[in-house]
Each structure stands twice: as structure tokens, then as C-alpha cells.
Design a protein around this motif. Structure first.
Motif, PDB file in Angstrom:
ATOM      1  N   PRO A  10       0.773  -1.179   0.008  1.00  0.00           N
ATOM      2  CA  PRO A  10      -0.094   0.029  -0.106  1.00  0.00           C
ATOM      3  C   PRO A  10       0.606   1.336   0.024  1.00  0.00           C
ATOM      4  O   PRO A  10       1.834   1.237   0.546  1.00  0.00           O
ATOM      5  N   GLY A  17      -4.901   3.954   1.961  1.00  0.00           N
ATOM      6  CA  GLY A  17      -3.976   3.846   0.595  1.00  0.00           C
ATOM      7  C   GLY A  17      -3.695   4.868  -0.367  1.00  0.00           C
ATOM      8  O   GLY A  17      -3.640   4.884  -1.586  1.00  0.00           O
ATOM      9  N   TRP A 148      -1.284  -5.982  -0.350  1.00  0.00           N
ATOM     10  CA  TRP A 148      -2.643  -5.044  -0.825  1.00  0.00           C
ATOM     11  C   TRP A 148      -3.547  -5.965  -1.549  1.00  0.00           C
ATOM     12  O   TRP A 148      -3.017  -6.551  -2.536  1.00  0.00           O
ATOM     13  N   GLY A 191      -4.252  -6.163   4.619  1.00  0.00           N
ATOM     14  CA  GLY A 191      -4.444  -5.091   3.654  1.00  0.00           C
ATOM     15  C   GLY A 191      -5.253  -5.537   2.476  1.00  0.00           C
ATOM     16  O   GLY A 191      -5.378  -4.721   1.282  1.00  0.00           O
TER      17      GLY A 191
END
Length: 264
Positions: A10, A17, A148, A191
Motif C-alpha cells: 500500500p 492507501g 494489498w 491489507g
């Protein structure tokens, strides 16, 4: 389209983010990408600069023509664990990672409950519920490695309405909503967000074959607050929102996009 580095984790800006995603290229896998919503989603994500793998059993050349060099078709059955694992690995190998998964593949057979055979029931569950499970399970190591991720499950507004001729379909999509919530809890620390989009009846080729010939689009339209037949493009802004760099605090949610026929 030339390759440029994408971010493996991120960007700055906390859990959200960042706010725009400009300059960040991600890799997205879209199931059911041969047409309908899947094609629309693939084109929209590519327009944001992402590289796209389409997973389908049908011919995806039409989608490839629209997306261009950023598109890679992978032929696989979402209900086959080995084919799904191979397809996800091929995607990661081709593009150097994976960040976004859109579980769009599904089947939509209108069946009266008393006419629904056990095999009909099982087939609907395999495609609409087992498929997203298998794809998400295969993708998860890659999303965790990236630090992410966005998993988007395409549910349906029928989970709020319960139409009588779609008992099996409604059950499968309600299960997908529960899957979305529980998986969001399981992967949030990495994430990764997990959300669902619940479209109303949308004018795709599949919907036209199953419900459009007898005026189904118009009947549904007349039950909506927004008196228009939904088109695939009407779902794009919601998809881009839940996939965006700034949506890291949105997870476990089902966003209903049906013109106001069901409000909750």
C-alpha cells in the motif's frame, strides 16, 4: 501498452492507501470476462491502467479487442480446483503479481422450486458459490505477498427480494454475501478488502435469454425508483470505487445497485 512498475504494497496514506490511485498499476483477474458485466469490468479496470487477466470457458477475443495488450485470456472452469489454481498462477507469472480479484462468473437459471432437481441445485452452488471460494483461495497468497488486495464478489439484489422462481440462485448469492463478510474478517489484517456488489436485473446477453424475452426487463424497471433498465456500464463506478486505492476502510459490505427496487 508498455510495462511500468506497480506497487507491491500500500502507498502512503494509511489504511486507505491514498486517495486517487493515479500512477499505480495493479493486476486484476476478472472471472466471466467473455461478455456482459465481466467484459465491462475488464474494460473499465484496464482504462484505469491495470493489467487484466480474464478467466472464462467462453471465447474472450471480443474482450481482448476492447482491452488491448493489457489483456491476457485464461481458459478455465471456476468449479475445477486444479484449473483455477493454474489460471491464477499463470496470471501472477504473466504480470508479476496479483492485486484485484473480481468474482463475476455465475449462472442464472430461473427454476420453480418444485422443478429444481438436486443436480440443478448443486450446479448453481458450484458455479455461484464454490467458484468464488476457489478463486479467492488460489489468489490469496498472491494478494498477501503484495500486501494489498481487493476481492469483489458479484452477488445480486435478489438476496433482498427473494423472487419465487429463483430460490436456488438467491440462496447461492446469499451465501456469497456471507462469504464476503467472513472472508473480510479473515484477511483484513493483510491489507486486503472483500466486498460484494449486488446488481439488479441488468441487460446482458444472458439476462436477455433468460428473462428479457417475456418483458422481464420492463417488469423489473417498473418496480424501481429509477425507472430505467440497468446496463452493464451502470455498475462500473461502484466496481472502481471498491477497487480503488482510497477504499481501504471499506470491507465486508454488500453494495446494492438496483435502481432502488430494494432498499436496506
Amino acid at each position: 501498452m508498455t510495462d511500468t512498475p506497480f506497487m507491491s504494497g500500500p502507498p502512503s496514506g494509511g489504511a486507505s492507501g491514498g486517495t486517487s490511485g493515479a500512477g499505480t498499476r495493479r493486476v486484476a483477474l476478472v472471472t466471466g470476462a467473455a461478455g456482459g458485466l465481466g467484459r465491462e469490468f475488464a474494460v473499465a479496470l484496464a482504462a484505469r491502467g491495470h493489467r487484466i487477466a480474464g478467466l472464462d470457458l467462453a471465447d474472450m477475443s471480443g474482450t481482448g479487442e476492447l482491452v488491448g495488450d493489457a489483456f491476457h485470456p485464461v481458459r478455465a472452469d471456476v468449479t475445477d480446483p486444479e484449473e483455477v489454481e493454474a489460471a491464477v498462477q499463470e496470471t501472477a507469472d504473466r504480470f508479476g503479481g496479483l492485486h484485484i480479484v473480481v468474482n463475476n462468473a455465475g449462472i442464472y437459471p430461473p427454476l420453480e422450486f418444485e422443478d429444481t432437481a438436486l443436480e440443478d441445485w448443486r450446479r448453481i452452488m458450484r458455479v455461484n458459490l464454490d467458484g468464488p471460494f476457489l478463486v479467492a483461495r488460489a489468489a490469496l497468497p498472491h494478494l498477501k505477498a503484495a500486501g494489498w488486495g481487493r476481492i469483489v464478489n458479484i452477488a445480486s439484489a435478489v438476496v433482498f427480494l427473494g423472487p419465487p422462481d429463483l430460490v436456488a440462485y438467491t440462496t447461492s448469492k446469499a451465501g456469497l454475501v456471507g462469504f464476503t463478510r467472513a472472508l473480510a474478517s479473515a484477511v483484513g489484517a493483510h491489507g486486503i478488502t472483500v466486498n460484494a456488489i449486488a446488481p439488479g436485473l441488468t441487460r446482458t446477453a444472458t439476462a436477455a435469454r433468460t428473462t428479457g424475452a417475456d418483458g422481464g426487463f420492463e417488469r423489473v424497471r417498473d418496480l424501481q425508483v429509477v425507472r430505467a433498465v440497468a446496463e452493464p456500464g451502470d455498475l462500473v463506478s461502484t466496481l472502481l470505487y471498491v477497487c480503488g486505492e482510497g477504499s481501504g476502510f471499506l470491507t465486508g459490505q454488500t453494495i446494492n445497485v438496483d435502481g432502488g427496487s430494494a432498499m436496506h
